[in-house]
Structure formats: C-alpha cells, structure tokens
Design a protein around this motif. Sequence first.
Motif, mmCIF file in Angstrom:
data_model
loop_
_atom_site.group_PDB
_atom_site.id
_atom_site.type_symbol
_atom_site.label_atom_id
_atom_site.label_comp_id
_atom_site.label_asym_id
_atom_site.label_seq_id
_atom_site.Cartn_x
_atom_site.Cartn_y
_atom_site.Cartn_z
ATOM 1 N N GLY A 64 20.707 1.052 -18.012
ATOM 2 C CA GLY A 64 19.673 0.210 -17.435
ATOM 3 C C GLY A 64 19.319 0.555 -16.008
ATOM 4 O O GLY A 64 19.128 -0.335 -15.178
ATOM 5 N N TRP A 65 19.199 1.831 -15.692
ATOM 6 C CA TRP A 65 18.865 2.245 -14.333
ATOM 7 C C TRP A 65 17.926 3.449 -14.355
ATOM 8 O O TRP A 65 17.873 4.201 -15.324
ATOM 9 C CB TRP A 65 20.130 2.612 -13.541
ATOM 10 C CG TRP A 65 20.926 3.728 -14.179
ATOM 11 C CD1 TRP A 65 21.869 3.597 -15.143
ATOM 12 C CD2 TRP A 65 20.795 5.141 -13.928
ATOM 13 N NE1 TRP A 65 22.363 4.824 -15.513
ATOM 14 C CE2 TRP A 65 21.716 5.791 -14.779
ATOM 15 C CE3 TRP A 65 19.994 5.899 -13.084
ATOM 16 C CZ2 TRP A 65 21.848 7.166 -14.795
ATOM 17 C CZ3 TRP A 65 20.136 7.278 -13.100
ATOM 18 C CH2 TRP A 65 21.058 7.902 -13.942
ATOM 19 N N ARG A 66 17.195 3.608 -13.272
ATOM 20 C CA ARG A 66 16.339 4.779 -13.069
ATOM 21 C C ARG A 66 16.446 5.184 -11.601
ATOM 22 O O ARG A 66 16.401 4.319 -10.717
ATOM 23 C CB ARG A 66 14.876 4.464 -13.416
ATOM 24 C CG ARG A 66 14.639 4.236 -14.905
ATOM 25 C CD ARG A 66 13.296 3.614 -15.175
ATOM 26 N NE ARG A 66 13.158 2.310 -14.531
ATOM 27 C CZ ARG A 66 13.707 1.197 -14.998
ATOM 28 N NH1 ARG A 66 14.440 1.222 -16.103
ATOM 29 N NH2 ARG A 66 13.535 0.042 -14.361
ATOM 30 N N LEU A 67 16.608 6.464 -11.379
ATOM 31 C CA LEU A 67 16.746 6.996 -10.021
ATOM 32 C C LEU A 67 15.595 7.950 -9.740
ATOM 33 O O LEU A 67 15.398 8.919 -10.473
ATOM 34 C CB LEU A 67 18.085 7.729 -9.871
ATOM 35 C CG LEU A 67 18.299 8.486 -8.545
ATOM 36 C CD1 LEU A 67 18.335 7.522 -7.371
ATOM 37 C CD2 LEU A 67 19.575 9.320 -8.604
ATOM 38 N N GLU A 68 14.841 7.663 -8.700
ATOM 39 C CA GLU A 68 13.740 8.520 -8.284
ATOM 40 C C GLU A 68 13.869 8.782 -6.793
ATOM 41 O O GLU A 68 14.610 8.093 -6.078
ATOM 42 C CB GLU A 68 12.384 7.856 -8.576
ATOM 43 C CG GLU A 68 12.155 7.482 -10.028
ATOM 44 C CD GLU A 68 12.050 8.685 -10.952
ATOM 45 O OE1 GLU A 68 11.794 9.798 -10.442
ATOM 46 O OE2 GLU A 68 12.220 8.511 -12.171
ATOM 47 N N ALA A 69 13.151 9.785 -6.321
ATOM 48 C CA ALA A 69 13.119 10.090 -4.892
ATOM 49 C C ALA A 69 11.676 10.365 -4.497
ATOM 50 O O ALA A 69 10.930 11.014 -5.234
ATOM 51 C CB ALA A 69 13.997 11.297 -4.578
ATOM 52 N N GLU A 70 11.295 9.840 -3.353
ATOM 53 C CA GLU A 70 9.913 10.019 -2.899
ATOM 54 C C GLU A 70 9.894 10.307 -1.409
ATOM 55 O O GLU A 70 10.763 9.854 -0.664
ATOM 56 C CB GLU A 70 9.094 8.752 -3.197
ATOM 57 C CG GLU A 70 9.655 7.492 -2.537
ATOM 58 C CD GLU A 70 8.889 6.244 -2.904
ATOM 59 O OE1 GLU A 70 7.882 6.366 -3.621
ATOM 60 O OE2 GLU A 70 9.310 5.151 -2.475
ATOM 61 N N ARG A 71 8.882 11.056 -0.997
ATOM 62 C CA ARG A 71 8.727 11.351 0.426
ATOM 63 C C ARG A 71 7.932 10.219 1.070
ATOM 64 O O ARG A 71 6.894 9.805 0.570
ATOM 65 C CB ARG A 71 8.012 12.682 0.628
ATOM 66 C CG ARG A 71 8.806 13.841 0.065
ATOM 67 C CD ARG A 71 8.515 15.150 0.770
ATOM 68 N NE ARG A 71 9.446 16.178 0.315
ATOM 69 C CZ ARG A 71 10.645 16.360 0.808
ATOM 70 N NH1 ARG A 71 11.058 15.592 1.799
ATOM 71 N NH2 ARG A 71 11.445 17.282 0.341
ATOM 72 N N VAL A 72 8.473 9.727 2.178
ATOM 73 C CA VAL A 72 7.838 8.621 2.890
ATOM 74 C C VAL A 72 7.768 8.970 4.369
ATOM 75 O O VAL A 72 8.525 9.814 4.864
ATOM 76 C CB VAL A 72 8.625 7.297 2.707
ATOM 77 C CG1 VAL A 72 8.665 6.895 1.239
ATOM 78 C CG2 VAL A 72 10.045 7.425 3.266
ATOM 79 N N ARG A 73 6.847 8.322 5.052
ATOM 80 C CA ARG A 73 6.771 8.496 6.503
ATOM 81 C C ARG A 73 7.563 7.388 7.165
ATOM 82 O O ARG A 73 7.398 6.210 6.860
ATOM 83 C CB ARG A 73 5.318 8.467 6.983
ATOM 84 C CG ARG A 73 5.187 8.645 8.501
ATOM 85 C CD ARG A 73 3.766 8.916 8.905
ATOM 86 N NE ARG A 73 3.321 10.226 8.462
ATOM 87 C CZ ARG A 73 3.577 11.362 9.099
ATOM 88 N NH1 ARG A 73 4.295 11.360 10.217
ATOM 89 N NH2 ARG A 73 3.135 12.511 8.627
ATOM 90 N N THR A 74 8.460 7.775 8.055
ATOM 91 C CA THR A 74 9.219 6.816 8.839
ATOM 92 C C THR A 74 9.109 7.240 10.294
ATOM 93 O O THR A 74 9.614 8.294 10.687
ATOM 94 C CB THR A 74 10.700 6.732 8.379
ATOM 95 O OG1 THR A 74 11.445 5.946 9.300
ATOM 96 C CG2 THR A 74 11.330 8.100 8.219
ATOM 97 N N GLY A 75 8.408 6.448 11.087
ATOM 98 C CA GLY A 75 8.112 6.867 12.449
ATOM 99 C C GLY A 75 7.253 8.116 12.430
ATOM 100 O O GLY A 75 6.262 8.204 11.711
ATOM 101 N N ALA A 76 7.674 9.115 13.188
ATOM 102 C CA ALA A 76 6.905 10.357 13.267
ATOM 103 C C ALA A 76 7.352 11.397 12.252
ATOM 104 O O ALA A 76 6.812 12.507 12.223
ATOM 105 C CB ALA A 76 7.027 10.937 14.678
ATOM 106 N N LEU A 77 8.318 11.073 11.401
ATOM 107 C CA LEU A 77 8.875 12.045 10.471
ATOM 108 C C LEU A 77 8.568 11.695 9.027
ATOM 109 O O LEU A 77 8.352 10.533 8.684
ATOM 110 C CB LEU A 77 10.400 12.134 10.643
ATOM 111 C CG LEU A 77 10.932 12.656 11.979
ATOM 112 C CD1 LEU A 77 12.446 12.613 11.982
ATOM 113 C CD2 LEU A 77 10.440 14.078 12.236
ATOM 114 N N VAL A 78 8.596 12.715 8.179
ATOM 115 C CA VAL A 78 8.568 12.525 6.728
ATOM 116 C C VAL A 78 9.987 12.752 6.220
ATOM 117 O O VAL A 78 10.618 13.766 6.558
ATOM 118 C CB VAL A 78 7.590 13.501 6.044
ATOM 119 C CG1 VAL A 78 7.719 13.406 4.527
ATOM 120 C CG2 VAL A 78 6.160 13.187 6.470
#
Length: 371
Positions: free
Chosen positions: A41-55
């Motif tokens: 009952g789980w799913r693991l994904e990864a995504e690129r996000v912007r946090t402050g001045a960095l991705v």
Amino acid sequence: MILYLNPFTGLAGDMLLGALLDAGASIDAVRRAVAMTGLTGWRLEAERVRTGALVALRVRIDVDDDATERPASALIEMASRAGLPVAEAALAAIAEAEGALHGVPAAEVHLHELGGHDSLIDIVGCAAALGDLGVTRVHCAPLPLGGGTVRTRHGTLPVPAPATLALLKGALVRGGEAGEAVTPTGAALLRAAGAVYGPAPEMELLATGYGAGTRVLPDRPNVTVAMVGRSLAAPGRQVVLSTNLDDVTGEVLGHVIARAMAAGAADAWATPAVMKKGRPAHVLHVLAPLESAEHLQELVLAETGSLGLRRHVVEKVALPRHFETVKLYGHQVRMKRGPWGVKPEHDDLVVLAEATGRPLRELAREALDAL
C-alpha cells in the motif's frame, strides 16, 4: 565510495533519500528493497522542486494505510527481509533510544510518530541507496540542532526531540534557528552508517545531490547536500584489525561483527582459538578500508572491552562483480555475478523459502535456471 553530507538546513530521512537519489542512486533499487520488506500500500516517487534559489530532489511517499504506530520489533523484522544491516541498525537504535527515554525494554517499544510507512521507507530506502552507490564510509559536517518545541503523542517536547539527542551522542553539532532541523530518523541513519563528523575528507568528487525538505524557508533553500567521491588512498590497500577475546559471549561477538559491517568494514569474521592456560577464545578480525581504520578500531575496542588489538596493512585483490535480478514465485532474488560464476543472494533465498515452504537448495537451483 565516500559520502560527505552537508546538512545545510538540517537532516531528515526524506531529505537524505532525495539527496542520495539526486547523486545517482537508483530509485528502482530503492523500490525493490522496500518491496522486500513485505510492506504494501505505498508508492514512492521523486520530483524536482525549487527551494529558494536551488532545484533539488524531493521524495514523495503516498500510502493507502495512514497508521503511524507499530511495534519497533515489527519494523526491525520487516527491514531484515531486505538484507540491509544499516536499516536494521537504524531501527534498533531508535528502539533503544525510545526505550531508554520511556523506561521500556527496547524489544517492547511501540513507536508512534516513527511507526508509519514513511519512516520504514525512508530508512530502508536510504540504506538501499547507500548500497547502490557503493558507499562504504559516511562523513558529515556539524549538524544544526534547531530549537523550539514539537507536538508528539507524548505531548509537547523540546526541539531537538529527546530521541534525536540520544541518537546524536558523539556527533558534532551547532546552534540553529527555531524548528526541527534533525529528525530521529536522520540521526538514526547517521549512527547506523557509522558517520564521522568534521570537514570533508580528501577524495575525488564524482557526484553531488541535493535533497529537498518540506519546510519553506524565507531566506535560503531547505536542502541536505550529498557529495559522493572516491578515496585517494592506494587502491587495494586495507588494514586488518584483530584482537583475542576470551570473555565475550557469542551474542556479543555477532553484534560486533554486524556493527563493524554496518560501519564500513570490508569484512569481519571470528576464528576459534585456544589461549594460555587452555582457555577457549575467539580472534575477531575486521578488514577496514584505510580511511575507516581509526573509527572501526574505536568501535571494536568499545564494543568488546578489549585492552588492545593488532593492526597490519594488507593488499586486497577484488574481482569485478555486479548484481542481476530474477523473479521467482513472485519474489525478487538478487544474483551476484563475477568473472567466474554467479550465485543467488542467501538472504533473498531465505525470504523466499519462508514464503513458499520450498527447500533452500532447490530455490537456489531454480534461481540459477531462471537467468
């Protein structure tokens, strides 16, 4: 490989996992390891996000079961199915810390906030990612402590949480702003991996990863930085540590071997011996990479109570090898292939034998036939 962590704004299990994936660890290897625990009952994904001045890379865990409470012993047993000593050691460290704080034996600890799907996935996932990257030594810059309070099942507690402080014993820390900068999961993973604190070691930098946290900070990115590099020590040169032991139990001996392996030893084993006056004993041997020898020496002496040990440098010849995977009766079995043959992983066969009731030797043959 060496991993150097810069906990720029802190360290949590999901931030470490994101940083390791961003540095090149395979998310499929992480998913396979989590699946081996039997968690559903789980799913693991990864995504690129912007946090402050960095991705940066942020992991996302979606679950069908929102329960957050489980016995620590159940989580440790699940992690053992993945055959990842770092994951087992991290969960055992959490159980010991929580038990000591609440006056309960570690075997009877019931985890509340740390008992959910996401904690197990973070811990097993980070252990699998370290293995996939070939990390044998972890270094870490001083950790920001944070401050303030946090709400838990036990009421309002100070930050850092008491369990986090217990797990950070021996770590280098620094002051920090309000908020939970280091979580118990992050602290437990550092302890289980045998992290050494201080400046970055001399190494050839090969990859860098940025793992994003969930907090939004007004003036800076919320990230943990992972740097993966190759040791500049002479290739193949390692140190053998050995000490005679006639006053430790078999359980302690097994514990020390497991801890040494989790802390970066290339190998660890014991041989029977007869000491003076005919006393039965064991000689504990630890094969240590040059950069981990001092840390492993301290571990062996502290865990065994020995008053000394012997060190000698050896040249290790290691043939190339890689892992392949076959599917057998609905389970993944890792196959280690070298220049002269291939062999199924014993731990995977044990899990399969327990699930199917079939003899281990027959499953080993069937795994080879499945290649």
